[in-house]
Write an enzyme that holds these catalytic residues in place. Structure first.
Site, mmCIF file in Angstrom:
data_model
loop_
_atom_site.group_PDB
_atom_site.id
_atom_site.type_symbol
_atom_site.label_atom_id
_atom_site.label_comp_id
_atom_site.label_asym_id
_atom_site.label_seq_id
_atom_site.Cartn_x
_atom_site.Cartn_y
_atom_site.Cartn_z
ATOM 1 N N ARG A 240 5.890 -25.028 32.984
ATOM 2 C CA ARG A 240 5.943 -24.444 34.319
ATOM 3 C C ARG A 240 4.524 -24.137 34.780
ATOM 4 O O ARG A 240 3.700 -23.615 34.031
ATOM 5 C CB ARG A 240 6.786 -23.165 34.331
ATOM 6 C CG ARG A 240 8.300 -23.418 34.290
ATOM 7 C CD ARG A 240 8.761 -24.091 35.578
ATOM 8 N NE ARG A 240 10.200 -24.332 35.621
ATOM 9 C CZ ARG A 240 10.774 -25.470 35.264
ATOM 10 N NH1 ARG A 240 10.043 -26.453 34.761
ATOM 11 N NH2 ARG A 240 12.076 -25.638 35.381
ATOM 12 N N GLU A 269 4.362 -26.069 44.348
ATOM 13 C CA GLU A 269 4.768 -27.478 44.408
ATOM 14 C C GLU A 269 5.521 -27.748 45.707
ATOM 15 O O GLU A 269 6.338 -26.925 46.110
ATOM 16 C CB GLU A 269 5.652 -27.827 43.201
ATOM 17 C CG GLU A 269 4.912 -27.700 41.879
ATOM 18 C CD GLU A 269 5.793 -28.025 40.665
ATOM 19 O OE1 GLU A 269 6.994 -28.322 40.866
ATOM 20 O OE2 GLU A 269 5.290 -27.990 39.547
ATOM 21 N N HIS A 288 5.516 -33.564 39.069
ATOM 22 C CA HIS A 288 6.643 -32.916 38.385
ATOM 23 C C HIS A 288 7.742 -33.935 38.083
ATOM 24 O O HIS A 288 8.867 -33.837 38.574
ATOM 25 C CB HIS A 288 7.208 -31.755 39.219
ATOM 26 C CG HIS A 288 7.980 -30.770 38.374
ATOM 27 N ND1 HIS A 288 8.073 -29.440 38.711
ATOM 28 C CD2 HIS A 288 8.689 -30.922 37.217
ATOM 29 C CE1 HIS A 288 8.817 -28.814 37.801
ATOM 30 N NE2 HIS A 288 9.196 -29.698 36.886
#
Length: 325
Positions: A240, A269, A288
């Site tokens: 994370r 993000e 991601h």
């Protein structure tokens, strides 16, 4: 007598066959709030929603108050940091997630980042694409070996262990790991050592984070921690983004103390356009993609659908999220 139909709000697209499983039993509204034209429909459906299924959208306590009939949220993710855990517990709302099915795929991604940063894969691919490969490369473009190097893993859950197997059994890498407790993994006996954080950082050639985001891990890697790492070490984050203090990471890279970083996750993000991490010469950034394969995303959607239907039927979901478990 058939079970009563309930109201389900689907807030991220599902495969057609999984959506069909839900519509066969319940009344469904599809509205992705990340798409501005669908936000109003999402908000309008909240008051009647008894089940939510989706991912990648923050459900705040304020938003939760607008869903008084809610019984379950089924997240198409393993991480649950987009959800107000305390508020859900207070109201007795079930939260489901999708651990397990994405373990091996995410471990593939983390190890790919280890390889990419060490061997300068993206940088050298661009060297070819941009027409700059006109002679044999010199030492200034050489990478660094991965095999035999010491890998430190922060977090030793399913994904951390899968990364360790790739490293120890496939690349002959001594593995160090930091975790709240030591973990017995028989196939890694004698190959993975449980250490305090500071000692791991001082000894590892490459540090890979596979941490969840909790109050204990938020901002864990800061200026002090990066300074403890070996000069010339590499940092990889596949857990994370908010576990890392990004300004401190940038400073460690700019000073030359760290050789490189490879990141699949970020504090914000998508990564803001003005973030220095986008174009930093020592950073390999990804959008991601840890679990982003066709096979794994389908398996996640299928498990999330099963969790939702079980919860709405009054059954225990297959993968119910239990804080602290």
């Amino acid at each position: 007598m058939s079970a009563p139909r309930k109201s389900v709000l689907v807030f991220r697209e599902l495969p057609d066959d999984q959506l069909a499983r839900i519509t066969a039993l319940h009344d469904v509204t599809i509205a992705n709030p990340r798409k501005p034209p669908q936000l109003a429909a999402f908000e309008a459906a909240l008051p009647q929603a008894q089940g939510l299924i989706g991912s990648s959208y923050r459900i705040t306590p304020e938003l939760l108050e607008r869903a008084p009939r809610l019984e379950v949220i089924s997240s198409i993710s393993v991480g649950v940091d987009n959800y107000p855990i305390a508020a859900l517990q207070e109201r007795g709302i079930l939260l489901c997630h999708t651990p397990g099915v994405l373990t091996e795929t995410t471990a593939d991604t983390v190890f790919a980042l280890v390889m990419a940063a060490s061997r300068r894969i993206v940088e050298l691919s661009n060297h070819v694409r941009e027409g700059r490969w006109d002679r044999n490369i010199g030492e200034d473009l050489f990478g660094w070996d991965v095999h035999g190097k010491t890998l430190g893993i922060l977090g030793f859950g399913r994904i951390g262990q899968a990364v360790a197997r790739r490293a120890a059994l496939g690349f002959g890498m001594p593995v160090l790991y930091h975790n709240p407790v030591a973990v017995d993994v028989p196939e890694l006996a004698g190959r993975a050592t449980h250490l305090p954080l500071d000692e791991l950082l001082q000894r590892a050639d490459i540090v890979a984070a596979t941490l969840p985001l909790t109050e204990q891990t938020r901002g864990l890697m800061g200026a002090r921690e990066f300074a403890l790492m070996k000069p010339g070490a590499i940092f990889v984050n596949g857990g994370r983004g908010a576990t890392v203090q990004e300004p401190a990471l940038l400073q460690a890279l700019d000073s030359g103390h760290l050789r490189a970083a490879a990141l699949d996750v970020f504090a914000v993000e998508p990564l803001p356009q003005d973030s220095p991490l986008r174009r930093h010469p020592r950073v390999t950034p990804l959008p991601h993609i840890g679990s982003a394969t066709h096979e794994t995303r389908y398996a996640m959607a299928r498990l999330a659908t099963t969790n939702l239907l079980q919860a709405l039927a009054g059954e225990r979901p297959a993968t119910l999220y239990l804080p602290g478990a």
